[in-house]
Structures are given as C-alpha cells and as structure tokens.
Design a protein around this motif. Structure first.
Motif: not given
Length: 249
Positions: A53-60, A65-66, A214-216, A232-233
């Motif tokens: 999932n694109v959304q989940l990947g960026h959130r992780l 990064e936070a 990449r977290g946005r 996935l990446h």
C-alpha cells in the motif's frame, strides 16, 4: 475516468495480476468448499495489499524520518560532513552517476557551496574487495568534483566499509586523528536513526543531516487500493532499518 483508467492499469501490472490471482484462487477454493485454503489465500491477498500500500509505505518511512530534525541554516557550520555511501551508481559506460539515494551527494555539495561545511568526507564499498567490487567513496568524490567541489575539500575513507557500522567506526577514528570538534553525519532521512544509534554506540558525536525524505503521504487515490512497487519498496525499507537497528548493525 482518469482514476478508473489508472486503477485498471495497476491491476494489469504484474503485482496487480498476482493480487487478482490470489483473490480468484480464494474464490475458487471457497466454491470447492476448501475453506482452509480459501482463508489462507485471502490472508495472503490482504497481506500483499497492506505491504504494497502506497499510503502505508510512506507513513512507515515518515515514522523513521520524524526522529531527525532538518539541519537549519541557523545552526553553526560544520568542520566536516561525513556522507554515508550508497548514493552513487554506475552507468552503462562505467562512469559514476547518482543512484536512487543520490540526494545525499547533492545535499552535501549544496551545503559546501553555501559555506556550511569545510570538509566533505565520503566512504563506502560494495562487496568488499576483488573483482566486481566498487569503491563508493571514490565514486562520490568524482560526482562532487563534477558538482564543483575542489579536490582540496574532499576526503575519502580508504579502508573498505561494506556496512554502515564499518563507516561509522572509520569516521570515529578520522575525527579523532584530525581533532575535529563539530562534524555532521549525512544520509537518507529514513536511514539516519539507525546510523545515529551506531554513532552513539561508537562514541561518535555528530550532527544528523538528513536528505532524501520519503515520508510525505500522497493524497489518496482510487488506484492506491492495488498493491504497488512503491509501497513494497518503502515498507521493506522500513523493515530493513528496524531489523538492522534491532541487531545493532
């Protein structure tokens, strides 16, 4: 119409076809009353949808990064900036080029041109030594020179550093030899928490300098329902960093 078109396109990609195949196989298993197999296939389909999932990947990625605050122009300048390897690649002619994480190389050059750092230090090796190995530090040096950094402002760690722990240990020794007081450690923002944990364990006091964030989280779109390579990446990158940090590597 655009959203529907992209949804269909994603479903026709290899990952989308595998996902559809899992759902189709689960449906077939339930029709044949093989419930155990059906639930197992459903679980695989749901799992693939989550990790891709694109959304989940960026959130992780954003969670990693936070932990790192941006290096501010108001912060004091650095005597040296240690840049972890992994930002370079090699083109079809064997010449150094920017890789997927090449932003760290550009960011270091930008900070030097802005007068924020005196020395740029590169490191890294691929596969140690021998045939097929690469000296990532020398590749970074070449790219910096192409970006207008003079040779006199560049240092390269000569010893082969295959993993981040090797690089941090080499930086610690170099800092002690040179007597530098204020240094920075630059890498991709999602990799810096692990690198800084290694630095603290090694006794290296350094200012974290982040690049390649990449977290946005992108705006939700219909085609994000389909598992994708981008998701996935990022999810695998998060898991890799978590595993490496847990193992102290």
């Amino acid at each position: 119409m655009l959203a529907f078109t992209k949804l269909v396109g994603m479903l026709l990609m290899p990952l989308g076809l595998i996902w559809l195949g899992l759902w189709g196989s689960a449906y077939w298993a339930f029709r044949r009353r093989v419930r155990g197999l059906g639930f197992a296939l459903m679980g695989l389909a749901v799992g693939l949808a989550l990790v891709g999932n694109v959304q989940l990947g960026h959130r992780l990625m954003g969670r990693l990064e936070a932990e790192v605050q941006p290096f501010s122009s108001k912060d004091a300048p650095l005597e040296a900036l240690f840049v972890l390897g992994g930002g370079s690649a090699v083109d079809e002619q064997g010449r150094p080029a920017l890789g997927d994480s090449g932003d760290r190389i550009v960011e270091a050059a930008r900070l030097w041109h802005a007068g924020r750092v005196r020395w740029l230090v590169a490191s890294g090796a691929s596969q140690g030594t021998g045939p097929g190995s690469r000296n990532l530090g020398e590749e970074t040096r070449t790219l910096w020179k192409d970006l207008g950094i003079p040779e006199s402002a560049i240092r390269v760690i000569e010893e082969p550093c295959v993993i981040t722990r090797d690089e941090v240990q080499a930086y610690t020794r170099l800092k002690a030899r040179e007597g530098w007081q204020r240094v920075g450690l630059l890498s991709s923002a999602w990799h810096l928490p692990r690198a800084m944990a290694l630095a603290r364990r090694t006794g290296l006091e350094a200012v974290p300098v982040a690049s390649d964030r990449r977290g946005r989280v992108p705006r939700w779109e219909l085609w994000h329902l389909v598992p994708q390579q981008e998701g996935l990446h990022n999810t695998q990158g998060f898991c890799w960093e978590w595993l490496g940090r847990s193992m102290g590597r």
